[in-house]
Design a protein around this motif. Structure first.
Motif, PDB file in Angstrom:
ATOM      1  N   ASN A 145     -10.602 -16.092   4.454  1.00 53.67           N
ATOM      2  CA  ASN A 145     -10.547 -15.473   2.943  1.00 53.67           C
ATOM      3  C   ASN A 145      -9.729 -16.340   1.991  1.00 53.67           C
ATOM      4  O   ASN A 145      -9.701 -15.938   0.970  1.00 53.67           O
ATOM      5  CB  ASN A 145     -10.223 -14.224   3.085  1.00 53.67           C
ATOM      6  CG  ASN A 145      -8.759 -14.189   3.721  1.00 53.67           C
ATOM      7  OD1 ASN A 145      -7.864 -14.995   4.093  1.00 53.67           O
ATOM      8  ND2 ASN A 145      -7.918 -13.190   3.408  1.00 53.67           N
ATOM      9  N   ILE A 147      -6.507 -17.409   2.084  1.00 53.58           N
ATOM     10  CA  ILE A 147      -5.055 -17.008   2.081  1.00 53.58           C
ATOM     11  C   ILE A 147      -4.514 -17.954   3.192  1.00 53.58           C
ATOM     12  O   ILE A 147      -4.936 -18.284   4.343  1.00 53.58           O
ATOM     13  CB  ILE A 147      -4.761 -15.714   2.382  1.00 53.58           C
ATOM     14  CG1 ILE A 147      -5.627 -14.751   1.438  1.00 53.58           C
ATOM     15  CG2 ILE A 147      -3.181 -15.489   2.278  1.00 53.58           C
ATOM     16  CD1 ILE A 147      -5.268 -14.912  -0.042  1.00 53.58           C
ATOM     17  N   SER A 190      -9.535 -12.951   8.123  1.00 54.33           N
ATOM     18  CA  SER A 190      -8.762 -12.553   6.977  1.00 54.33           C
ATOM     19  C   SER A 190      -7.113 -13.094   7.530  1.00 54.33           C
ATOM     20  O   SER A 190      -6.951 -12.893   8.791  1.00 54.33           O
ATOM     21  CB  SER A 190      -8.557 -11.209   6.975  1.00 54.33           C
ATOM     22  OG  SER A 190      -7.681 -10.826   5.845  1.00 54.33           O
ATOM     23  N   HIS A 191      -6.295 -13.366   6.588  1.00 51.14           N
ATOM     24  CA  HIS A 191      -5.037 -13.454   7.076  1.00 51.14           C
ATOM     25  C   HIS A 191      -4.114 -12.385   7.755  1.00 51.14           C
ATOM     26  O   HIS A 191      -3.286 -12.459   8.301  1.00 51.14           O
ATOM     27  CB  HIS A 191      -3.949 -13.737   5.718  1.00 51.14           C
ATOM     28  CG  HIS A 191      -3.836 -12.839   4.669  1.00 51.14           C
ATOM     29  ND1 HIS A 191      -4.800 -12.494   3.940  1.00 51.14           N
ATOM     30  CD2 HIS A 191      -2.877 -12.386   4.543  1.00 51.14           C
ATOM     31  CE1 HIS A 191      -4.542 -11.693   3.264  1.00 51.14           C
ATOM     32  NE2 HIS A 191      -3.356 -11.443   3.297  1.00 51.14           N
ATOM     33  N   LYS A 230       0.263 -19.626  -0.347  1.00 49.52           N
ATOM     34  CA  LYS A 230      -0.761 -19.298  -1.474  1.00 49.52           C
ATOM     35  C   LYS A 230      -2.080 -19.058  -1.224  1.00 49.52           C
ATOM     36  O   LYS A 230      -2.630 -19.154  -0.057  1.00 49.52           O
ATOM     37  CB  LYS A 230      -0.590 -20.813  -2.207  1.00 49.52           C
ATOM     38  CG  LYS A 230       0.774 -21.318  -2.391  1.00 49.52           C
ATOM     39  CD  LYS A 230       0.466 -22.752  -3.193  1.00 49.52           C
ATOM     40  CE  LYS A 230       2.054 -23.302  -3.348  1.00 49.52           C
ATOM     41  NZ  LYS A 230       1.970 -24.600  -4.132  1.00 49.52           N
ATOM     42  N   ASN A 231      -2.664 -18.426  -2.107  1.00 48.19           N
ATOM     43  CA  ASN A 231      -4.310 -18.417  -2.197  1.00 48.19           C
ATOM     44  C   ASN A 231      -4.993 -19.552  -2.575  1.00 48.19           C
ATOM     45  O   ASN A 231      -5.424 -19.954  -3.585  1.00 48.19           O
ATOM     46  CB  ASN A 231      -4.649 -17.190  -3.302  1.00 48.19           C
ATOM     47  CG  ASN A 231      -5.878 -16.666  -2.979  1.00 48.19           C
ATOM     48  OD1 ASN A 231      -6.737 -17.040  -2.439  1.00 48.19           O
ATOM     49  ND2 ASN A 231      -6.106 -15.508  -3.450  1.00 48.19           N
ATOM     50  N   ALA A 234      -8.609 -19.172  -4.002  1.00 48.32           N
ATOM     51  CA  ALA A 234      -8.670 -19.086  -5.433  1.00 48.32           C
ATOM     52  C   ALA A 234      -8.053 -20.424  -5.908  1.00 48.32           C
ATOM     53  O   ALA A 234      -8.833 -20.578  -7.055  1.00 48.32           O
ATOM     54  CB  ALA A 234      -7.891 -17.844  -5.849  1.00 48.32           C
TER      55      ALA A 234
END
Length: 333
Positions: A145, A147, A190-191, A230-231, A234
């Motif tokens: 995702n 992350i 996912s994280h 961090k993301n 994004a």
């Protein structure tokens, strides 16, 4: 006469001391006495021969006394050959004694090979008895995702004596564990899955057999810390959007430059056409005069042409009057 005898006696005493010093330095009698008292059978001639071979007798006899007392069954030739090869005899004997006490099978040839390979054989035996904990640096990985997850692990290892010669060191263990962490986190959807089940990292890394080809045996991998970073997804999307924007701007600027160049080219063509028309119009009177002189155009033909031009002008004026424009008004043309 008394003074001469005293001086002679002093000289004899000094000479005797020097002779004894040289004798005991070349013939290690006290070391031979210590070995004899410890039950180590070694002749004084052997110790003198060591001196001739540039071998320090104490570096051989003292470890031999410890090995004999421990019942290792090591002979003086093995110790001397290892010393001449550049090895640490005392450390090898200590390692053999420690391995015997810990019931670890270790032969002298194996211990000597480990020592000559540049590894601390005594430390290896101690690590076999008391495992060591290696703490990895913070390993950053990105889940599906986008992350970032930062993981720190503690690896409990035990020395594998059979693989100490030619086996990889701690750096390889740390690198392989870091690779396993990155693979496990990267395969998570996912994280949150990593935060909920950090032990999944340990299970996955242990199942890969990361200690193969190394001088250690991994006993356990414990996750010490897990943090969210961090993301990255994004951030990468933003960078991609910015790059696409710059590309689009560059293409738009290229199209604008091409349009401006095309417009300038068309303007140049119009100017060129106007110049050709003006040049052609300037040649019409000359052509008509030449036609009249050569008889190709008669007077009646010329009058008919003038009547056509007048009729055309009248029709144009009537058309402008029908559009509401005064035909008698002067124009700017």
């Amino acid at each position: 006469m008394l003074e001469a005898s005293t001086i002679t006696l002093l000289l004899v005493v000094v000479l005797v001391i020097i002779v004894l010093s040289v004798f005991f330095s070349f013939f290690p009698v006290m070391l031979w006495v210590s070995a004899w008292a410890a039950g180590v059978k070694i002749s004084i001639i052997t110790l003198v021969a060591m001196r001739l071979r540039r071998v320090t007798p104490s570096r051989i006899v003292n470890p031999l006394i410890k090995a004999t007392k421990a019942g290792l069954g090591v002979n003086i030739n093995q110790l001397e050959s290892h010393y001449l090869a550049g090895g640490n005899v005392d450390r090898v004997v200590n390692a053999l004694i420690a391995a015997q006490r810990a019931d670890i099978p270790l032969e002298f040839t194996r211990a000597a090979a480990i020592d000559l390979a540049g590894r601390d054989v005594l430390q290896a035996v101690q690590m076999s008895v008391n495992p060591r904990v290696i703490e990895t640096p913070i390993v950053a990985a990105v889940a599906k995702n986008g992350i970032e997850v930062k993981v720190k692990a503690r690896v409990t290892v035990r020395a594998n004596i059979d693989r100490l010669v030619g086996g990889a060191g701690e750096e390889t263990i740390i690198a392989r564990v870091g690779e396993g962490i990155v693979t496990t986190v990267g395969s998570s959807n996912s994280h949150k899955d990593v935060l909920e089940n950090p032990d999944s990292i340990s299970r996955t890394v242990l199942s890969k057999g990361l200690d193969s080809g190394t001088a250690f045996e991994i006993l356990s991998i414990d996750i010490a810390d897990v943090d969210v970073g961090k993301n990255i997804g994004a951030y990468l999307q933003t960078e991609q959007a910015e790059a696409d924007k710059r590309i689009a701007q560059a293409k738009a600027e290229e199209r604008r430059a091409m349009a401006v160049a095309h417009e300038q080219e068309m303007k140049a063509r119009v100017v060129e056409m106007k110049a050709l028309v003006v040049e052609a119009e300037s040649q019409v009177p000359q052509a008509m005069a030449e036609a009249l002189r050569s008889g190709q155009l008669g007077v009646m033909d010329y009058l008919n042409l003038k009547n056509i031009e007048a009729d055309t002008q009248m029709r144009g004026s009537l058309g402008k009057l029908g559009d509401g424009e005064d035909p008698n008004r002067p124009t700017n043309k």
